[in-house]
Design a protein around this motif. Sequence first.
Motif, PDB file in Angstrom:
ATOM      1  N   LYS A 169     -35.299  29.993 -50.142  1.00  0.00           N
ATOM      2  CA  LYS A 169     -35.209  29.379 -48.811  1.00  0.00           C
ATOM      3  C   LYS A 169     -34.249  30.176 -47.928  1.00  0.00           C
ATOM      4  O   LYS A 169     -34.515  30.423 -46.746  1.00  0.00           O
ATOM      5  N   SER A 170     -33.138  30.612 -48.506  1.00  0.00           N
ATOM      6  CA  SER A 170     -32.158  31.411 -47.772  1.00  0.00           C
ATOM      7  C   SER A 170     -32.747  32.765 -47.391  1.00  0.00           C
ATOM      8  O   SER A 170     -32.518  33.264 -46.279  1.00  0.00           O
ATOM      9  N   ILE A 171     -33.521  33.361 -48.303  1.00  0.00           N
ATOM     10  CA  ILE A 171     -34.172  34.649 -48.008  1.00  0.00           C
ATOM     11  C   ILE A 171     -35.114  34.499 -46.814  1.00  0.00           C
ATOM     12  O   ILE A 171     -35.092  35.305 -45.878  1.00  0.00           O
ATOM     13  N   ILE A 172     -35.940  33.454 -46.838  1.00  0.00           N
ATOM     14  CA  ILE A 172     -36.901  33.228 -45.746  1.00  0.00           C
ATOM     15  C   ILE A 172     -36.164  32.991 -44.426  1.00  0.00           C
ATOM     16  O   ILE A 172     -36.513  33.566 -43.390  1.00  0.00           O
ATOM     17  N   ASN A 173     -35.117  32.152 -44.462  1.00  0.00           N
ATOM     18  CA  ASN A 173     -34.353  31.866 -43.242  1.00  0.00           C
ATOM     19  C   ASN A 173     -33.718  33.130 -42.667  1.00  0.00           C
ATOM     20  O   ASN A 173     -33.777  33.388 -41.456  1.00  0.00           O
TER      21      ASN A 173
END
Length: 254
Positions: free
Chosen positions: A56-60
């Motif tokens: 999720k952090s990578i996508i954000n």
Amino acid sequence: MTKADLKDFLDAKVQEYNHPKFLEDDPLQVPHRFSKKEDIEISGFLTATIAWGNRKSIINNATKLMGLLDNAPYDFVLNHSENDLEKLVPFVHRTFNGFDLGYFVTSLKNIYTNHGGLENVFTQYQTVDSMQGAIFHFKEVFFELEHEQRTTKHISDPNKGSAAKRINMFLRWMVRDNSTGVDFGLWRGIDPAKLSCPLDVHSGNVARKLKLLERKQNDAKALQELDKSLRKLDATDPVKYDFALFGLGVFEKF
């Protein structure tokens, strides 16, 4: 489990996970927001570069990164000024920071201006049966401009024992066919048979449980061993099993 049973099991898992719904929680959704070849390549490369840690952090953060490039990564790369690089400075994803990003943008401009683009670099340095040598040469080209030494750690080198997970993942995205709408199949000059599985803790642990891999470390030697095992299951498209190994590890806690 016999070899035939194992192949049937993994082929079924590939079908289950090599599906557009896979993109809902995967960083690969970021390059799928673009339609121009060079935008897909650059957004895919930069997204893969920061693809470690929480998905999720990578996508954000990949989404923020694309915003900093005006959601037009190819145009930004080709036409940026020194002042444009200033606005990248606040960016951070784990140990990858805005100064690293500034060099990446500068180097990508050099690659598209003087080396025929990302596809050309990887294609021209491929060997008969592997992309690992091409990754080594790509790193040489990528850092041919003046750079901070710390930035070099963000491109892996198989010749120094790395499994080069993120670049192998990027190559899968660019090379594997797009018949299921997941990978792109943009780079036709590279045979998918040469691709290697993006080896990480999840795929490595599942591969060991399935007796596809014995080596304990997730390094270049382990990747060679896993390549050999997966190519026995499908010599033409071995890296499709990344979907099975990753899905079993992340979603099924196999």
